[in-house]
Scaffold this active site. Structure first.
Site, PDB file in Angstrom:
ATOM      1  N   ASP A  93      19.725  58.262  25.961  1.00 17.07           N
ATOM      2  CA  ASP A  93      20.256  56.961  25.571  1.00 17.07           C
ATOM      3  C   ASP A  93      21.753  57.019  25.297  1.00 17.07           C
ATOM      4  O   ASP A  93      22.248  57.974  24.701  1.00 17.07           O
ATOM      5  CB  ASP A  93      19.526  56.516  24.300  1.00 17.07           C
ATOM      6  CG  ASP A  93      19.903  55.111  23.870  1.00 17.07           C
ATOM      7  OD1 ASP A  93      19.598  54.184  24.628  1.00 17.07           O
ATOM      8  OD2 ASP A  93      20.507  54.953  22.794  1.00 17.07           O
ATOM      9  N   GLU A 102      21.540  56.811  30.469  1.00 19.25           N
ATOM     10  CA  GLU A 102      21.881  55.403  30.336  1.00 19.25           C
ATOM     11  C   GLU A 102      23.347  55.283  29.973  1.00 19.25           C
ATOM     12  O   GLU A 102      23.769  55.768  28.924  1.00 19.25           O
ATOM     13  CB  GLU A 102      21.058  54.757  29.229  1.00 19.25           C
ATOM     14  CG  GLU A 102      21.408  53.297  29.033  1.00 19.25           C
ATOM     15  CD  GLU A 102      21.237  52.817  27.605  1.00 19.25           C
ATOM     16  OE1 GLU A 102      20.633  51.760  27.428  1.00 19.25           O
ATOM     17  OE2 GLU A 102      21.716  53.481  26.681  1.00 19.25           O
TER      18      GLU A 102
HETATM   19  C1  NAG Z   1      24.171  51.560  25.480  1.00 19.32           C
HETATM   20  C2  NAG Z   1      23.515  51.370  24.162  1.00 19.32           C
HETATM   21  O1  NAG Z   1      23.958  50.578  23.392  1.00 19.32           O
HETATM   22  N1  NAG Z   1      22.447  52.147  23.913  1.00 19.32           N
HETATM   23  C3  NAG Z   1      21.719  52.266  22.683  1.00 19.32           C
HETATM   24  C4  NAG Z   1      22.384  53.271  21.727  1.00 19.32           C
HETATM   25  O2  NAG Z   1      21.984  53.074  20.441  1.00 19.32           O
HETATM   26  C5  NAG Z   1      22.036  51.751  19.995  1.00 19.32           C
HETATM   27  C6  NAG Z   1      21.857  51.727  18.555  1.00 19.32           C
HETATM   28  O3  NAG Z   1      20.684  52.360  18.192  1.00 19.32           O
HETATM   29  C7  NAG Z   1      21.037  50.920  20.749  1.00 19.32           C
HETATM   30  O4  NAG Z   1      20.970  49.609  20.278  1.00 19.32           O
HETATM   31  C8  NAG Z   1      21.458  50.886  22.156  1.00 19.32           C
HETATM   32  O5  NAG Z   1      20.498  50.237  22.965  1.00 19.32           O
END
Ligand code: NAG
Ligand code: NAG
Ligand code: NAG
Ligand code: NAG
Ligand code: NAG
Ligand code: NAG
Ligand code: NAG
Length: 568
Positions: free
Chosen positions: A216, A285
């Site tokens: 992530d 991602e």
């Molecule tokens: C790209 C992005 O925002 N990814 C995640 C990273 O963490 C945050 C906070 O936990 C998430 O909301 C996001 O989807």
């Protein structure tokens, strides 16, 4: 001479084909949002045993594997993206024992299971953070701590969720960095012990049989060491506390961040080498520019490898009202041409952070887009519900759960709850999601019309049947190994051709633009024969599957998609 040469070429070709057989290279990954998929214990939240119960659906649909949005222990301040213990499953979803059962059953059914790994930060309730805030020696530098006075943050960085990215800790009398919520402190990747601790987590899950990880928010791994202020963007009408106010050159996609991803790749490759079996994979991602997204795959020359693939979010971001078929063609060509040939393309139309494809593209374009992304070369990704054309749900501000929706005035644009409402299985209570307990997010009323059971049972063509058929079609040689040609016939007609020798699989899709005619006469360019067999259509097509047409001239109407088999 000649014979030897021929032999050589043949050997080379064979090894190329074999390399293409690596299980993940032509896979379809199905994203499950566990809390909304299937609630086995009727507590209002989907869970691992619910997924276990529904694995057969995934086998029937024909996907290769699933990736699960986070299931780790979490205070759920940000839907599980705030992890308090990487080694436990959140009780909401079950237990490690349930996860092991799920993996075992999935493997028996030849499905792969990918976990979502969220290393951009932990919860402030994670024991690492607690120890770090208490100044315990080993954990002291696990997070990004900076000296200063409580009055003024160390620099101007802004969190993704607005306002300063720094929070003062009274206990440590220092600032800590958080690129997301203040309860989500950023890990310090410059600390080797942090990286080692994260690698151990991957190894633990590979030991219990996990086939890979979706990583992530990778752009946020490592920030500028000198903590330099970020420059202003020139975007108009942006408040100074808004992340769009700054150009994130010191906090996103830094060189060191790519290194972290390349090191994660070594961890999974080392594991596969040591333990044998199919490759364990990484998907990353990153909502980054095309060149940066592709750099997460590895270096241009392939000497350093990163993710097996990094999500290609183009289709998640376009608005069809403003996008012509030429722009889509240009993007697809640019993506394919700029990605080094050693890497594998991938196509995504939706996920848990964006309005559902059926809503964004319109329900009438569901089949066209499902066919398009399934037949573009490489890996396909499906967000749960896309196979039945599930639309965004109806969620009121009072019912909402997403922290980014906490501001009422931007709720409609910002909330991610709409795309997270429960999966619509059938017409029973709560769409079959559970046995009647109030679900954590409301079930969309549209389930009476749109649900899996009805689409399986119907005697006519349905989104689900089309999805299943096109995943089969993907396996045919032209779709798997063939050349790709995408062209823009008119403002809103796309033609995708996959060709291997004289066999062509061709999609003609008129997505229906505001200013385009209701129907138009088209032809398939550069095809020199007069007969095409209709392999598949969208649900409302005037054409019949199995019939033929003349590819040199035929009529297509708005939102129609025709999949043609042509041999010549
Ligand atoms: C790209 C992005 O925002 N990814 C995640 C990273 O963490 C945050 C906070 O936990 C998430 O909301 C996001 O989807
Ligand atoms: C922060 O302040 C503490 C206490 O004053 C000091 O020991 C430490 O060296 C400082 N750290 C940095 C990076 O300046
Ligand atoms: C992977 O294995 C190689 C060879 O044993 C080793 O040098 C390297 O440090 C390992 N990488 C990681 C990240 O564990
Ligand atoms: C596209 O245009 C239609 C009709 O003009 C409108 O109803 C729809 O909301 C628009 N979609 C988006 C995503 O802007
Ligand atoms: C909501 O967002 C708007 C626009 O960014 C901002 O002006 C307003 O202050 C915010 N309100 C709250 C309660 O955060
Ligand atoms: C399946 O379709 C048949 C005939 O159309 C209908 O009688 C039956 O109720 C349907 N079953 C389900 C589960 O929808
Ligand atoms: C794709 O097909 C079109 C129409 O036949 C042709 O003009 C174009 O050159 C082809 N593109 C590629 C990359 O082969």
């Amino acid at each position: 001479m000649c014979a030897v040469l021929l032999l050589c070429i043949q050997v080379e070709e064979t090894s190329e084909v074999l390399a293409d057989e690596a299980w993940w290279k032509h896979a379809v990954f199905y994203q499950i949002y566990p809390r909304s998929f299937k609630d086995s214990d009727n507590d209002g939240n989907g869970d691992l045993l619910g997924i276990l119960d529904k694995l057969k659906h995934l086998v029937d649909a024909g996907v290769t594997g699933v990736w699960l949005s986070p299931i780790f222990k979490s205070p759920q301040k940000d839907a599980g993206y705030d992890i308090s213990d990487y080694y436990s499953v959140d009780p909401l979803y079950g237990s490690i024992a349930d996860l092991k059962r799920l993996i075992e059953e999935a493997h028996r059914l030849r499905l792969k299971i990918i976990l979502d790994f969220v290393p951009n930060h932990t919860s402030n309730q994670h024991k690492w953070f607690i120890a770090s805030e208490n100044g315990e020696e080993y954990y002291k530098d696990f997070y990004v701590w900076v000296n200063g006075t409580s009055k003024k943050p160390p620099n101007n960085w802004i969190s993704v969720f607005k306002d300063s990215a720094w929070k003062w800790s009274n206990k440590r009398q220092q600032w800590y960095l958080h690129q997301f919520l203040d309860v989500q402190p950023d890990l310090n990747y410059r600390n080797k012990d942090v990286r080692k601790a994260l690698h151990q987590i991957l190894i633990y899950y590979m030991d219990i049989g996990i086939d890979g990880f979706r990583v992530d928010a990778v752009p946020f791994f490592v920030e500028d060491k000198l903590l330099r202020n970020e420059p202003r963007t020139n975007k108009p009408n942006v408040q100074p506390n808004d992340p769009d106010y700054l150009n994130h050159i010191y906090t996103r996609d830094t060189d060191e961040t790519f290194e972290v991803v390349y090191e994660l790749r070594e961890v999974v490759d080392n594991y596969t080498r040591l333990h044998g079996g199919d490759a364990r994979i990484l998907m990353t991602e990153a909502y980054s520019s095309l060149d940066k997204t592709q750099r997460y795959y590895g270096t241009y020359d392939g000497r350093r490898l990163g993710a097996h693939f990094s999500f290609n979010f183009y289709f998640v971001k376009i608005n069809l009202n403003k996008t012509s078929s030429k722009e889509i063609r240009d993007y697809v060509e640019t993506w394919i041409n700029s990605l080094p040939k050693i890497y594998v393309s991938n196509w995504v139309i939706g996920n848990h952070d964006n309005s559902r494809a059926a809503t964004r593209f319109g329900p009438k374009n569901v089949d066209g887009f499902n066919i398009l992304v399934s037949l573009l070369p490489g890996i396909g990704v499906t967000y749960n519900g896309e196979e039945i054309g599930q639309e965004d749900g109806e969620v009121s501000f009072e019912e909402s759960r997403d922290p980014s929706a906490r501001n009422k005035s931007t709720f409609k644009q910002d909330s991610r709850d709409f795309e997270r409402t429960p999966f619509q299985w059938d017409t029973t209570l709560n769409a079959g999601f559970n046995r009647g307990h109030r679900p954590w997010l409301p079930v969309s009323e549209k389930y009476h019309q749109t649900n899996l059971a009805a689409q399986k049972n119907s005697s006519s063509l349905t989104h689900y049947k089309i999805y299943r058929e096109v995943l089969k079609k993907r396996q045919e040689p032209p779709a798997k190994y063939g050349d790709t040609n995408i062209s823009a016939f008119s403002e809103d007609v796309l033609i995708l051709k996959r060709s291997l020798g004289s066999s062509h699989i061709v999609l003609v899709f008129k997505f229906g633009g505001d200013k385009s005619p209701e129907s138009e006469r088209v032809y398939i360019p550069s095809i020199d024969c007069n007969i095409a067999k209709i392999a598949l259509t969208n649900i409302d097509s005037d054409y019949s599957i199995g019939a033929t047409l003349d590819p040199r001239t035929f009529v297509i109407k708005s939102h129609e998609s025709l999949l043609l088999d042509i041999t010549c």
